[in-house]
Design a protein around this motif. Structure first.
Motif, PDB file in Angstrom:
ATOM      1  N   UNK A 392      21.578  27.650  32.059  1.00 16.64           N
ATOM      2  CA  UNK A 392      21.720  28.968  32.692  1.00 16.64           C
ATOM      3  C   UNK A 392      22.328  29.982  31.743  1.00 16.64           C
ATOM      4  N   UNK A 393      22.607  29.546  30.503  1.00 19.12           N
ATOM      5  CA  UNK A 393      23.091  30.442  29.463  1.00 19.12           C
ATOM      6  C   UNK A 393      21.940  30.767  28.520  1.00 19.12           C
ATOM      7  N   UNK A 394      21.859  31.982  28.083  1.00 17.91           N
ATOM      8  CA  UNK A 394      20.795  32.352  27.158  1.00 17.91           C
ATOM      9  C   UNK A 394      20.197  33.694  27.531  1.00 17.91           C
ATOM     10  N   UNK A 395      19.305  34.168  26.692  1.00 14.46           N
ATOM     11  CA  UNK A 395      18.712  35.481  26.896  1.00 14.46           C
ATOM     12  C   UNK A 395      17.907  35.530  28.191  1.00 14.46           C
ATOM     13  N   UNK A 396      18.209  36.498  29.040  1.00 10.46           N
ATOM     14  CA  UNK A 396      17.430  36.714  30.253  1.00 10.46           C
ATOM     15  C   UNK A 396      17.698  35.732  31.378  1.00 10.46           C
ATOM     16  N   UNK A 402      27.183  36.980  30.314  1.00 11.31           N
ATOM     17  CA  UNK A 402      28.581  36.596  30.084  1.00 11.31           C
ATOM     18  C   UNK A 402      29.001  36.950  28.661  1.00 11.31           C
ATOM     19  N   UNK A 403      30.284  37.222  28.495  1.00 13.17           N
ATOM     20  CA  UNK A 403      30.773  37.414  27.137  1.00 13.17           C
ATOM     21  C   UNK A 403      31.047  36.047  26.510  1.00 13.17           C
ATOM     22  N   UNK A 404      31.558  36.061  25.288  1.00 10.60           N
ATOM     23  CA  UNK A 404      31.764  34.805  24.570  1.00 10.60           C
ATOM     24  C   UNK A 404      32.698  33.863  25.321  1.00 10.60           C
ATOM     25  N   UNK A 405      33.790  34.384  25.873  1.00 10.80           N
ATOM     26  CA  UNK A 405      34.740  33.540  26.607  1.00 10.80           C
ATOM     27  C   UNK A 405      34.070  32.988  27.871  1.00 10.80           C
ATOM     28  N   UNK A 406      33.253  33.808  28.509  1.00 12.12           N
ATOM     29  CA  UNK A 406      32.548  33.335  29.699  1.00 12.12           C
ATOM     30  C   UNK A 406      31.577  32.218  29.374  1.00 12.12           C
ATOM     31  N   UNK A 475      23.091  26.810  21.409  1.00 10.23           N
ATOM     32  CA  UNK A 475      24.365  26.983  20.715  1.00 10.23           C
ATOM     33  C   UNK A 475      24.298  28.155  19.740  1.00 10.23           C
ATOM     34  N   UNK A 476      23.136  28.336  19.115  1.00 12.08           N
ATOM     35  CA  UNK A 476      22.971  29.481  18.226  1.00 12.08           C
ATOM     36  C   UNK A 476      23.154  30.786  18.977  1.00 12.08           C
ATOM     37  N   UNK A 477      22.632  30.807  20.216  1.00 11.96           N
ATOM     38  CA  UNK A 477      22.797  31.999  21.049  1.00 11.96           C
ATOM     39  C   UNK A 477      24.272  32.247  21.331  1.00 11.96           C
ATOM     40  N   UNK A 478      25.000  31.187  21.671  1.00 12.49           N
ATOM     41  CA  UNK A 478      26.413  31.339  21.982  1.00 12.49           C
ATOM     42  C   UNK A 478      27.182  31.856  20.773  1.00 12.49           C
ATOM     43  N   UNK A 479      26.803  31.380  19.593  1.00 13.80           N
ATOM     44  CA  UNK A 479      27.512  31.780  18.391  1.00 13.80           C
ATOM     45  C   UNK A 479      27.365  33.276  18.124  1.00 13.80           C
ATOM     46  N   UNK A 480      26.222  33.837  18.535  1.00 20.00           N
ATOM     47  CA  UNK A 480      26.023  35.265  18.292  1.00 20.00           C
ATOM     48  C   UNK A 480      26.987  36.128  19.104  1.00 20.00           C
ATOM     49  N   UNK A 481      27.576  35.524  20.175  1.00 19.61           N
ATOM     50  CA  UNK A 481      28.499  36.283  21.000  1.00 19.61           C
ATOM     51  C   UNK A 481      29.947  36.081  20.589  1.00 19.61           C
ATOM     52  N   UNK A 482      30.174  35.246  19.604  1.00 19.08           N
ATOM     53  CA  UNK A 482      31.549  34.913  19.235  1.00 19.08           C
ATOM     54  C   UNK A 482      32.009  35.712  18.022  1.00 19.08           C
TER      55      UNK A 482
END
Length: 482
Positions: A392-396, A402-406, A475-482
């Motif tokens: 449920x995390x990711x583009x669209x 959510x922000x990085x912490x979320x 995980x790559x997506x998450x890293x872009x928000x950190x």
């Protein structure tokens, strides 16, 4: 003449009944915390489903279906095709254990699904030599058991086993590399009074082809129609279905019954997998078939099973992150959106599962004092997502804002809930804490897991282990928000 009139009358009666009752549901069980089978059967009954399709012969599910009068299609997984193809005795044992026994306990088994989309091109021919022999042996076993008039064999096939040389339904024929095999199977089904089963997914066409016209996936007649010799097709379903009808007709089997084994739309895991599109598609499909008019080439009631009943958080995501979100109900039996199945007096409201037992209302989240630059962040998120469900995390997606912490909190909580809220499942060094404040944000639901059901065989829950793989794309997506 009297017999013929009676037959026509029975067909007409069945057609009238199918206008409201020929919708079934696929019940998959690849979930870390499945609802108890009795709860699912009540869910089916209270929502007016009169048919259910299983992907295996799960004992608990079949036992719960006893005396429910729900028609059942029981499944044989692809990994069993080899043994059933090579041994008639193995097929007889399978039928005795998984069909005869349950029928004697009042389970209304009507079909055996031999394999599941075994001719998918992505399988590289793995099941080409075993599917038909397995089908033949299961049929022989049903005959020996005295059940062949009551229980019919079929093979749920993906729509990629037929194609059109012209791009129009009338150009339909079976795929060249399996043409002879398909003709042998179709003849066998026809000879034994069995149906052809096909899975049709407009969503997949949209997912795989960026140029696919979005409106053509739905049933609102907003798309530019496809003209096939004067016949206009306003939606992909009708065109796809009729491509199969043409393929059957072209090869001498134009009257073979067709079952749509799977049709639906996912709600998460991709930008086109959302609640609005899913509701639009499924309600459009129900309205489209409710009149019993069928398709241009086959204007009779459509026999179909929605995919699927409930989300499955342990399904493979090799095809895409959306795979875990096909349900019209969430993992805990809550309706995702308004849907009028035309089967109950509740109108557009689906009836939620009753008597669902949850774990405590607490969540594992990132500590406010934790630092995003902490070296433990990356391996912790990777570990959590590798063993839980972060689709449920990711583009669209539903949690894409959510922000990085979320994102980090969502990953940690998913792992925590998957492991039954064990204290040590929220012990990520210097990062995590347990809270009783619901961290849900908008449409992004931070779930609380339901109590584990231990009646199902070969399921493990609450087991902490090292991840077998890392979900690198997410995980790559998450890293872009950190």
């Amino acid at each position: 003449m009297g017999w013929f009139s009676l037959a026509i009358g029975l067909v007409s009666l069945c057609s009238m009944m199918c206008k409201v009752s020929c919708i079934g549901a696929n019940w998959g069980t690849q979930a870390s915390h499945p609802l108890p089978p009795d709860t699912v059967v009540r869910l089916l009954r209270e929502n007016g489903f009169q048919k259910v399709k299983l992907f295996d012969a799960d004992y608990g599910a079949l036992r719960a279906l006893g005396t429910s009068r729900i028609e059942v299609m029981v499944g044989i997984p692809n990994d069993m095709l080899q043994s059933l193809a090579s041994s008639l005795k193995a097929a007889e044992k399978w039928v005795a254990k998984n069909v005869s026994t349950h029928i004697s306990n009042n389970v209304n088994i009507r079909y055996v699904a031999v394999g599941n989309e075994p001719f998918l091109q992505t399988y590289n021919g793995s099941f080409l030599k075993t599917t038909f022999p397995a089908l033949q042996n299961v049929q022989s076993a049903l005959i020996k058991a005295g059940l062949s008039s009551q229980v019919k064999v079929t093979i749920p096939l993906n729509a990629d086993m037929y194609e059109s040389s012209t791009g129009l339904p009338s150009g339909g024929d079976f795929r060249a590399d399996i043409h002879d095999l398909m003709l042998a199977i179709v003849k066998f089904l026809s000879d034994n009074g069995a149906p052809f089963t096909v899975n049709i997914y407009p969503f997949i066409s949209l997912y795989t082809d960026s140029n696919f016209p979005v409106e053509y996936a739905f049933f609102d007649d907003n798309a530019t129609p496809l003209n096939d010799g004067g016949t206009s097709y306003y939606n992909m379903f009708d065109a796809n279905y009729d491509t199969l009808v043409w393929a059957l007709q072209k090869n001498g089997y134009g009257n073979l019954p067709i079952i749509v084994g799977e049709i639906g739309w996912p709600t998460d895991g991709d930008r086109n997998a959302n609640l609005m599109y899913a509701q639009r598609f499924n309600q459009g499909f129900m309205s489209h078939i409710s009149g019993g008019k069928g398709t241009p080439m086959r204007p009779v009631p459509v026999d179909a099973y929605l995919f699927s009943l409930i989300d499955e958080d342990s399904k493979s995501i090799d095809p895409g992150n959306f795979e875990r979100h096909w349900g019209i109900f969430t993992y805990d039996g809550l309706p995702k959106y308004q849907l009028n199945l035309g089967t109950t007096n509740s109108g557009s409201s689906l009836v939620p599962a009753g008597n669902v037992h949850y774990l405590d209302r607490k969540w594992c989240v990132m500590k406010p004092s934790a630092n995003l630059d902490d070296l433990q962040v990356a391996p912790s998120v990777s570990y959590a997502c590798g063993l839980a469900d972060c689709t449920s995390l990711g583009y669209g997606t539903s949690c894409g804002n959510l922000d990085a912490r979320g994102n980090i909190s969502y990953a940690l909580n998913s792992y925590y809930q998957r492991n039954n809220q064990l204290d040590r499942a929220c012990k990520f060094p210097n990062l995590s804490m347990v809270t009783k404040t619901d961290p849900t944000v908008g449409n992004c639901r931070f779930g609380v897991m339901i109590e584990p059901y231990y009646g199902a065989a070969e399921r493990t829950v609450g087991c902490l282990q090292m991840p077998l793989m890392l979900v690198s794309g997410l995980f790559s997506f998450l890293l872009t928000l950190m």
